[in-house]
Every structure is written in structure tokens, then in C-alpha cells.
Enzyme design. Structure first.
Site, PDB file in Angstrom:
ATOM      1  CG  ASP A  43      -0.405  -0.114   2.514  1.00 52.39           C
ATOM      2  OD1 ASP A  43       0.831  -0.215   2.617  1.00 52.39           O
ATOM      3  OD2 ASP A  43      -1.174  -0.096   3.512  1.00 52.39           O
ATOM      4  CB  SER A  44       4.568   1.724  -0.102  1.00 56.53           C
ATOM      5  OG  SER A  44       4.793   0.642  -0.979  1.00 56.53           O
ATOM      6  CG  ASP A  82       0.476  -4.057   2.141  1.00 56.17           C
ATOM      7  OD1 ASP A  82       0.563  -4.887   3.067  1.00 56.17           O
ATOM      8  OD2 ASP A  82       1.298  -3.139   1.965  1.00 56.17           O
ATOM      9  CE  LYS A 111       3.264  -6.070   3.674  1.00 60.30           C
ATOM     10  NZ  LYS A 111       2.863  -4.889   4.469  1.00 60.30           N
ATOM     11  CD  GLU A 113       0.993  -1.759   8.087  1.00 60.47           C
ATOM     12  OE1 GLU A 113       0.816  -1.021   9.080  1.00 60.47           O
ATOM     13  OE2 GLU A 113       1.348  -1.327   6.979  1.00 60.47           O
ATOM     14  CD  GLU A 180       8.211  -0.590   7.191  1.00 60.60           C
ATOM     15  OE1 GLU A 180       7.196  -1.259   6.922  1.00 60.60           O
ATOM     16  OE2 GLU A 180       8.449   0.527   6.692  1.00 60.60           O
TER      17      GLU A 180
HETATM   18  O1  KIV Z   1       3.549  -1.138   1.545  1.00 63.95           O
HETATM   19  C1  KIV Z   1       4.702  -1.580   1.459  1.00 63.95           C
HETATM   20  O2  KIV Z   1       5.422  -1.314   0.497  1.00 63.95           O
HETATM   21  C2  KIV Z   1       5.204  -2.406   2.546  1.00 63.95           C
HETATM   22  C3  KIV Z   1       6.672  -2.604   2.614  1.00 63.95           C
HETATM   23  C4  KIV Z   1       7.266  -1.385   3.176  1.00 63.95           C
HETATM   24  C5  KIV Z   1       7.030  -3.815   3.386  1.00 63.95           C
HETATM   25  O3  KIV Z   1       4.451  -2.841   3.360  1.00 63.95           O
END
Ligand code: KIV
Length: 262
Positions: A43-44, A82, A111, A113, A180
Site C-alpha cells: 500500500d506504499s 497488502d 499481508k 500489519e 520493518e
Molecule cells: O507497503 C509496502 O510497500 C510495505 C513494505 C514497506 C514492506 O508494506
């Protein structure tokens, strides 16, 4: 790239570090997948691709759109998507959204968090047939609640908490874990405390693999370069130089020349 499987990924722990990299679109997914074991549709993308200041406004529809682009560009890649902020706030919401990701894309896993406090969500997804990657330590989705990005593992109390988080996520059924923004010695202890692979970002070299945001490691993202990022090329400079040359050639009419016309 040969298709990775969860079994192959897990067998690499203690044998060969895993290479994970983010990907958001078909074009880069194809290029990145040649050397990466796993593509992460992080989600970056909301920051580097969407230009937002954090990841929190990302939606599940955007994640599905980008996952499809990545899977189209790299059909052989092992792809983790994500789950964005708010998409796994309780078991039903998490499962409904994870099922959407599976139904509407070819993602291999999702994924989420969070540590021990999110283990019940991991367990619920896994028991309903969803493969889950955990994510502990610095949590980008906690950016607003914590007032910034906070490196974790600075005290023994935090170190023990991280080990507890990793073990809770493993016991809940996650097949892999991202850690992270954690002090390197603590991240190493975390990796040694579980049997699933632990992939680090800003977490030193004692873990089972590394993940970087592709636009960071290719030097495209100029606003801020975190200390842990190594830029393998200066993408921003290369692009600006090429576009400047294109602009010059358009303006002086040397492009298109006889090689580039019908
Ligand atoms: O969103 C993302 O790119 C991530 C990485 C920083 C692991 O979760």
C-alpha cells in the site's frame, strides 16, 4: 522467474535469503520479477504512485486494481497484496476483503500489519483458506496514530514484545513475516525465534530476506530517502536526463528523424 510456492519460500529459511520487492504495475512487475522471489503489491503505492503523504487512504479497490496489473505483467510471480488500512478491522471485514482480493485478482497471499493483537485475524483468514503474510515492527498504517514513523526494538521490553508478536503471528498460521524499522540485533533475535521466514526492511542483515520499495531502490522517489534504502540506480536523474534530451530534440526538430517515421 520460476513460480515460487509457499513450500519453496519456507524451505529457503536458513538456506538462502529471500528477495522481495514491491511492484505496482505490469511494466515494472515484468522487469522486477526476473530477479525477485516475491512481488509485494504494497500500500506504499499510495505514496510513491498516488502522491499521498501516507498509506492510510488506500482502498481495497485500488489494491485489487494494482494487483491485477502486477499479475498481468508477471504471471509467474508469487504475489502478496497488502490489505489496506481499515480493510481488516474485524474478522468479518478482514475475510470479506481478503476473499475479494482472491476472487478478483490472482494474488497468492495477503499481508496485514500488526502483532499479537492481530493474531486472531490471521487465524480467521488462514482457517478460511487465505495465505497470510504478517507485518510487525514499524507499522506504516499506524503513521497518524503514532505521530510519525517510529523505529522499534530500542529497549529490551520492546524486543520481547516483538518476539511475542512474531510467535503469535506464526502460531496463528502466517507463512511469512515482514519486520520493518527494527534495530538489527533485535530483528535477528525475532528471526531466530520463529520457524517462518522473516523478511526485513530497515531491520539489518540477520533476517531471512529483504524487501524494498522498488521506487526507493531504483532512485525514483525523491521527496525522502530513508536511511535503510540503498539506491541501486539514480532513476530520477536518468529519467530527467532522457526527457530533457527528448524535449531538446522535439524543440530543435531532430526528433523524429528518418529512422522514426513511416
Ligand atoms: O507497503 C509496502 O510497500 C510495505 C513494505 C514497506 C514492506 O508494506
Amino acid at each position: 522467474m520460476k513460480k515460487m510456492t509457499i513450500g519453496k519460500i519456507q524451505k529457503q529459511k536458513g538456506v538462502k535469503p529471500l528477495v522481495m520487492i514491491t511492484a505496482y504495475d505490469a511494466l515494472f512487475a515484468r522487469l522486477l520479477s526476473e530477479s525477485a522471489d516475491i512481488l509485494l503489491v504494497g500500500d506504499s503505492l499510495n505514496m510513491s504512485f498516488g502522491g499521498n503523504r501516507d498509506t492510510l487512504s488506500t482502498t481495497i479497490d485500488q489494491m485489487i486494481y494494482h494487483t491485477n496489473a502486477v499479475c498481468n505483467g508477471a504471471p509467474e510471480a508469487f504475489v502478496i497484496t497488502d490489505m489496506p488500512f481499515g480493510s481488516y478491522s474485524d474478522e468479518k471485514t478482514a475475510l470479506d476483503n481478503a476473499i475479494r482480493v482472491y476472487r478478483q485478482s490472482a494474488a497468492d497471499a495477503v499481508k496485514i500489519e500488526g502483532g499479537a493483537d492481530k493474531a486472531h485475524l490471521v487465524r480467521h483468514l488462514v482457517s478460511n483458506g487465505i495465505a497470510v503474510c504478517g507485518h510487525i515492527g514499524l507499522l506504516p498504517q499506524a503513521f497518524r496514530a503514532e505521530g510519525g514513523y517510529k523505529v522499534k526494538g530500542k529497549t529490551e521490553h520492546e524486543a520481547l514484545q516483538l518476539i511475542n508478536d512474531a510467535q503469535a503471528i506464526e502460531q496463528a498460521g502466517a507463512f511469512i513475516l515482514v519486520i520493518e524499522g527494527v534495530k538489527a540485533d533485535v530483528a535477528t533475535r525475532v528471526a531466530q525465534s520463529v520457524s517462518i521466514p522473516v523478511i526485513g526492511i530497515g531491520a539489518g542483515n540477520g533476517v531471512d530476506g529483504q524487501v524494498l520499495v522498488f521506487s526507493d531502490m531504483l532512485g525514483f522517489y525523491e521527496p525522502f530517502v530513508p536511511k535503510f534504502v540503498k539506491q541501486y540506480i539514480n532513476g530520477a536523474e536518468a529519467v530527467k536526463k532522457a526527457v530533457q534530451q527528448y524535449a531538446n530534440e522535439v524543440q530543435n526538430r531532430s526528433f523524429p528523424d528518418e529512422n522514426h517515421v513511416y
